[in-house]
Motif scaffolding. Structure first.
Motif, short mmCIF file in Angstrom:
data_model
loop_
_atom_site.label_atom_id
_atom_site.label_comp_id
_atom_site.label_asym_id
_atom_site.label_seq_id
_atom_site.Cartn_x
_atom_site.Cartn_y
_atom_site.Cartn_z
N ALA A 453 0.83 -1.21 0.00
CA ALA A 453 0.00 0.00 0.00
C ALA A 453 0.87 1.26 0.00
O ALA A 453 0.58 2.24 -0.71
CB ALA A 453 -0.92 -0.02 1.22
N THR A 454 1.96 1.22 0.75
CA THR A 454 2.85 2.38 0.80
C THR A 454 3.51 2.63 -0.55
O THR A 454 3.64 3.78 -1.00
CB THR A 454 3.94 2.14 1.87
OG1 THR A 454 3.30 1.98 3.14
CG2 THR A 454 4.90 3.31 1.93
N LEU A 455 3.89 1.55 -1.21
CA LEU A 455 4.56 1.70 -2.52
C LEU A 455 3.57 2.19 -3.59
O LEU A 455 3.95 2.95 -4.48
CB LEU A 455 5.19 0.37 -2.93
CG LEU A 455 6.40 -0.04 -2.06
CD1 LEU A 455 6.79 -1.49 -2.30
CD2 LEU A 455 7.59 0.89 -2.33
N ILE A 456 2.32 1.74 -3.51
CA ILE A 456 1.31 2.25 -4.44
C ILE A 456 1.06 3.73 -4.19
O ILE A 456 0.93 4.53 -5.14
CB ILE A 456 -0.01 1.45 -4.29
CG1 ILE A 456 0.19 -0.01 -4.73
CG2 ILE A 456 -1.13 2.10 -5.11
CD1 ILE A 456 0.59 -0.19 -6.18
N THR A 457 1.04 4.09 -2.94
CA THR A 457 0.89 5.51 -2.60
C THR A 457 2.03 6.33 -3.18
O THR A 457 1.84 7.43 -3.73
CB THR A 457 0.84 5.69 -1.07
OG1 THR A 457 -0.30 4.99 -0.56
CG2 THR A 457 0.75 7.16 -0.68
N TYR A 458 3.23 5.77 -3.09
CA TYR A 458 4.41 6.45 -3.65
C TYR A 458 4.27 6.60 -5.17
O TYR A 458 4.51 7.70 -5.72
CB TYR A 458 5.67 5.66 -3.30
CG TYR A 458 6.86 5.98 -4.17
CD1 TYR A 458 7.59 7.14 -3.99
CD2 TYR A 458 7.22 5.11 -5.21
CE1 TYR A 458 8.67 7.44 -4.81
CE2 TYR A 458 8.30 5.41 -6.03
CZ TYR A 458 9.02 6.57 -5.83
OH TYR A 458 10.08 6.87 -6.65
N LEU A 459 3.87 5.53 -5.84
CA LEU A 459 3.78 5.57 -7.31
C LEU A 459 2.72 6.56 -7.78
O LEU A 459 2.90 7.24 -8.81
CB LEU A 459 3.46 4.17 -7.85
CG LEU A 459 4.61 3.15 -7.86
CD1 LEU A 459 4.09 1.77 -8.28
CD2 LEU A 459 5.73 3.59 -8.79
N THR A 460 1.62 6.63 -7.06
CA THR A 460 0.49 7.45 -7.51
C THR A 460 0.44 8.82 -6.86
O THR A 460 -0.54 9.55 -7.06
CB THR A 460 -0.83 6.72 -7.21
OG1 THR A 460 -0.97 6.55 -5.79
CG2 THR A 460 -0.88 5.36 -7.89
N ASP A 461 1.44 9.16 -6.10
CA ASP A 461 1.40 10.43 -5.33
C ASP A 461 0.13 10.50 -4.51
O ASP A 461 -0.65 11.46 -4.60
CB ASP A 461 1.52 11.63 -6.27
CG ASP A 461 2.89 11.73 -6.91
OD1 ASP A 461 3.87 11.43 -6.21
OD2 ASP A 461 2.98 12.07 -8.09
N ASP A 462 -0.07 9.42 -3.75
CA ASP A 462 -1.24 9.32 -2.86
C ASP A 462 -2.55 9.40 -3.63
O ASP A 462 -3.53 10.00 -3.18
CB ASP A 462 -1.17 10.41 -1.80
CG ASP A 462 -1.99 10.05 -0.56
OD1 ASP A 462 -2.40 8.88 -0.44
OD2 ASP A 462 -2.21 10.93 0.28
N GLY A 463 -2.56 8.74 -4.80
CA GLY A 463 -3.80 8.64 -5.57
C GLY A 463 -4.03 9.78 -6.54
O GLY A 463 -4.98 9.74 -7.33
#
Length: 496
Positions: A453-463
């Motif tokens: 979840a943290t890495l997805i947040t990083y990739l998407t700039d928190d969505g």
């Protein structure tokens, strides 16, 4: 049954990680397809013919860097994992040996004997010039004995101080006696015995002791109180004094029984290999099972022992997540972390000084030194401290810096980080991108839900940016390069 046990993808990945320098998800699948059972897989891994490679160079750095270059391209990574094991087990360091040729020859000795007969290897180490310098065999004289090698031969290389039940394996009198066998040895190109410096039994009465009276040195006997040899112990000069003695000493040590009647050396070497390849603190039944199945307590065939270690159920205890506090995972050695990272990212080091072409541009020797491991120069005769011994605030920072430097390399060619060579850049869904990156590093399924979840947040700039264009230079350089650096810093990549 162990040999015929089907290999799963998770187990194939675990086996390749522990016996080599990591694997991608695709690499593990390909290996599994070719070797569907544990027995077939392990037989294939152990099927290599030991190489005669010897790193060259006049300086320690030359030796160090050439070994790493060899590890980056070797087709049988298990061979180099074994050379690293023996380098730690029979630890010697350039800081005392001084001469690079001696260290290089010892490195080749370990490679040629890495999976052969342990008895042969120990006897060869007895006469290895690097070891003779490091543990003072060349300074062990009849008149001024030096016990360093005799002590470590038993304490570190074969028996251990105490057995698995806590009983003494040898006494000081055994150290003193074995030191006598190694008096007078020196080397030129090869080891040889100087008879005039050797401690022969018949010379003792000439030193003022009454003829026929017992002397402190007396007969050349060892293990009168340990080892299961009975009150008379064993005479290591029975096959003749001089050159024959040091081989006889090894033969007697390999017959030593612990307080439970088991072969002491076989149990200890099996334990050390399991701790190195599988996980720390293995159970005694696992150790005894692989010794019995391989016949290592009589044959001392290292390959046979390794085969049984790698097909045993306990070898795979740490193969499948979830990983908890009680899971006996193992911390990657710094050299394993460096070589695995470079191999998985298909990168090379640059220039004569072998530096990472990005970030701090530090040479790999300095990178590894900061992580706590310098090849050819372990901290002491005890080798390196494993597991948590690798972990400190400074050494972990050095690992993180190495990951940053690798993924910052932009100089072009094989020394650059090129994700386009590793994965599909047309992916846009952040979950697909994350999976593709973990596939490259061979850690798919090993991250926790919170980490993902943290890495997805990083990739998407928190969505804010739910889709990524990896063909865009800026996005690729900031997000994808950063993702790989972060993944190489996770526990999933640091632990095995």
């Amino acid at each position: 049954m162990a040999d015929g046990t089907p290999l799963t993808l998770a187990h194939a990945r675990h086996l390749l990680r522990r016996t080599g320098f990591g694997t991608s998800q695709a690499g593990a699948q390909s290996f599994l397809d070719a070797h569907p059972t544990r027995g077939a897989a392990v037989t294939a891994l152990l099927g290599f013919k030991p190489s005669g490679f010897k790193p060259g160079g006049r300086e320690h750095a030359d030796l160090h860097d050439k070994w790493i270059k060899y590890m980056l391209k070797v087709k049988s990574p298990l061979q180099e994992k074994l050379v690293l094991f023996w380098h730690d087990h029979f630890a010697t360091g350039i800081s005392k040996v001084f001469e690079t040729k001696r260290m290089a020859s010892q490195n080749r000795l370990f490679r040629l004997n890495c999976k052969g007969n342990f008895r042969t290897l120990v006897k060869a180490v007895n006469k290895d010039p690097a070891m003779m310098e490091f543990l003072d065999t060349v300074r062990n004289y009849e008149e001024i004995p030096n016990e360093n090698y005799a002590r470590e031969l038993m304490e570190l290389f074969t028996l251990g101080v105490k057995d698995s039940a806590g009983a003494d394996n040898y006494l000081q009198e055994d150290v003193a006696q074995i030191a006598r066998a190694f008096t007078g040895w020196d080397y030129d190109k090869e080891a040889y015995l100087r008879d005039y410096e050797h401690d022969f039994s018949d010379e003792w009465p000439d030193r003022g002791l009454p003829i026929g009276a017992p002397s402190p040195a007396g007969n050349k006997r060892i293990f009168e109180h340990t080892g299961g040899f009975g009150g008379g112990g064993r005479d290591f000069a029975a096959s003749g004094e001089g050159e024959a003695e040091i081989d006889t000493v090894v033969d007697i040590i390999l017959e030593h029984k612990d307080s439970q009647g088991k072969n002491t050396v076989a149990r200890r070497i099996a334990r050390r290999l399991i701790e190195y390849f599988a996980h720390p603190s293995p159970d005694q039944p696992y150790i005894d099972a692989v010794v019995t199945a391989s016949g290592f307590d009589t044959s001392f065939d290292v390959a046979a022992l390794l085969h049984e270690i790698f097909v045993h159920d306990d070898f795979y205890l740490t193969a499948v997540p979830p990983v908890g506090a009680a899971t006996p995972k193992s911390v990657r050695w710094p050299i394993d972390y460096v070589v695995t990272s470079l191999r998985l990212l298909k990168m090379k080091l640059k220039g004569k000084e072998q530096y990472v072409d990005g970030g701090s541009y530090n040479r790999v020797l300095d990178q590894l030194s900061n992580m706590g491991q310098v090849l050819f120069d372990p901290p002491s005769v005890f080798g390196w401290d494993w597991e948590t011994g690798w972990v400190s605030s400074s050494t972990m920072l050095a690992r993180y810096g190495f990951a940053r430097d690798l993924t910052s390399a932009r100089g072009g060619g094989g020394t650059s980080f090129r994700p386009d060579k590793l994965m599909d850049l047309d992916l846009s869904d952040p979950n697909d991108i994350l999976t593709a990156a973990t596939d490259v590093l061979g850690i798919t399924g090993d991250l926790t839900a919170a980490e993902e979840a943290t890495l997805i947040t990083y990739l998407t700039d928190d969505g804010v940016n739910p889709a990524l264009d990896l063909n865009d230079y800026e996005t690729r350089n900031s997000k994808l390069h950063g993702l790989f650096a972060l993944l190489m810093q996770t526990p999933a990549f640091q632990l095995q």
